[in-house]
Design an enzyme around this catalytic site. Structure first.
Site, PDB file in Angstrom:
ATOM      1  N   THR A 109       0.821  -1.211   0.000  1.00 38.24           N
ATOM      2  CA  THR A 109       0.000   0.000   0.000  1.00 38.24           C
ATOM      3  C   THR A 109       0.858   1.264   0.000  1.00 38.24           C
ATOM      4  OG1 THR A 109      -1.433   1.308   1.458  1.00 38.24           O
ATOM      5  CG2 THR A 109      -0.077  -0.319   2.527  1.00 38.24           C
ATOM      6  N   TYR A 169      -1.666   0.073  10.298  1.00 37.39           N
ATOM      7  CA  TYR A 169      -1.952  -0.586   9.028  1.00 37.39           C
ATOM      8  C   TYR A 169      -0.724  -0.508   8.116  1.00 37.39           C
ATOM      9  CZ  TYR A 169      -3.582  -1.177   4.259  1.00 37.39           C
ATOM     10  OH  TYR A 169      -3.694  -1.587   2.957  1.00 37.39           O
TER      11      TYR A 169
END
Ligand code: UDP
Length: 330
Positions: free
Chosen positions: A116, A140
């Protein structure tokens, strides 16, 4: 070619499985259905199990004998990761370690990993290249960064093991035949929330911050259509199949849209002038996140087909209108 897809019943994974099916690639989906759906798996078999269950996972890999694994299964909600970091280190980092250990044990030597743009944290440059340091600002992003580091170290130790890590920017849009799409009810993403506002599910859409150092004061993001992203994975598989070495690639188009620009397109596509309110900044939002996508275009010869915000929003809107028919909307 046989491909194991973890998380293949989820939003991005299901578009991947669809594309693998269109290419007649033998596919097996491994998914615990925590956020995914059985109906979303359009091709190949589905094993409903958790990556934490190493015995089941080992049995599945042994029986299916994949040439490569595409690993999507993960928890992806940033604010939740701040509240419950251990869930993210468990699901994203520890469970990936389980998977990698089994791949090593059973001599599966190729992997495509869903990473990501969150690994960059607050980028100092825009567009941002893969060579920029990873400085995530939430659990995350850190959980994905740690997994990238594990993969890197393993591939240094075992020269036959090669992976491609794809760093996704803002993924949106849906299958053009409206069979699959973003089905997660709690989605916090801008395009999904704006469409829900157009549908009347929300009374208003809030803009989180209008005082950013951007031309209209709202944050800029690089929105990429999910089918183009799935295609990037096919290129990565081909690259690894041809003996390509471990690499990291950004997945974005290389240009962005502001929150206000996205809202204007959503209003145009839906024909609904929903209520929009200016609100406080959301914590941890960088002003501009745009990919430098030169590397993937050059090295994987990735040629996106849907670099068009109206198309992205239109496919997402068609899906948003029909998805409630799918098994009660879950
Ligand atoms: N955003 C917004 N209102 C919303 C949801 C998102 O203004 O209801 C903004 C958010 O602050 C960010 C951009 O839209 O600047 C994209 O957010 P999203 O959650 O879609 O993706 P992110 O870039 O955070 O991964």
């Amino acid at each position: 070619m046989r491909v194991l897809v973890t998380g293949g019943a989820g939003y991005i994974g299901s578009h991947m499985v669809k594309l693998l099916g269109e290419r007649s690639i033998d596919t097996l989906t491994y998914d615990n259905l925590s956020t995914g759906n059985k109906w979303a798996v359009l091709h190949g078999d589905l094993v409903v199990a958790d990556l934490a269950d190493k015995d089941t996972l080992r049995g599945v890999v042994k029986a299916f004998r994949p040439d490569a694994v595409i690993h999507f299964a993960a928890s992806i909600v940033v604010p939740e990761s701040v509240k419950d970091p251990l869930k993210y280190y468990r699901n994203n980092t520890a469970n990936t370690l389980n998977l990698i250990e089994i791949l090593k044990e059973l001599a599966v030597k190729k992997m495509v990993f869903s990473s990501t743009a969150s690994v960059y944290g607050i980028p100092e440059k825009s567009p941002i290249a893969e060579t920029e340091p990873m400085r995530p600002i939430n659990p995350y992003g850190t959980s994905k960064m740690v997994t990238e580091l594990v993969l890197k170290d393993l591939s240094l130790a075992d020269k036959d093991f090669n992976y491609v890590s794809l760093r996704y920017f803002n993924v949106a849009g849906s299958d053009d035949k409206c069979r699959i799409g973003q089905a997660y009810k709690e989605s916090t993403h801008l395009i999904t929330r704006a469409l829900k506002a157009a549908k009347g599910e929300f009374q208003k859409l809030e803009i989180f911050g209008v005082d950013y150092p951007t031309p209209d004061g709202t944050c800029i993001r690089d929105y990429i259509h999910v089918d183009d992203l799935a295609d990037a994975h096919i290129r990565a598989l081909e690259y690894l199949g041809e003996g390509g070495k471990s690499e990291v690639f950004n997945c974005g188009y290389g240009h962005g849209y502001s929150v206000k620009e996205v809202i204007a397109v959503v209003k145009k596509v839906t024909g609904v002038d929903f209520h929009v309110e200016e609100a406080q900044r959301r914590e941890g939002d960088p002003p501009v996140v745009v990919a430098d996508s030169a590397k993937i275009r050059r090295e994987l010869v990735w040629k996106p087909s849907y670099d068009d915000l109206e198309y992205i929003v239109r496919t997402a809107w068609e899906w948003e209108k029909t998805k409630d028919r799918m098994s009660g909307g879950k």
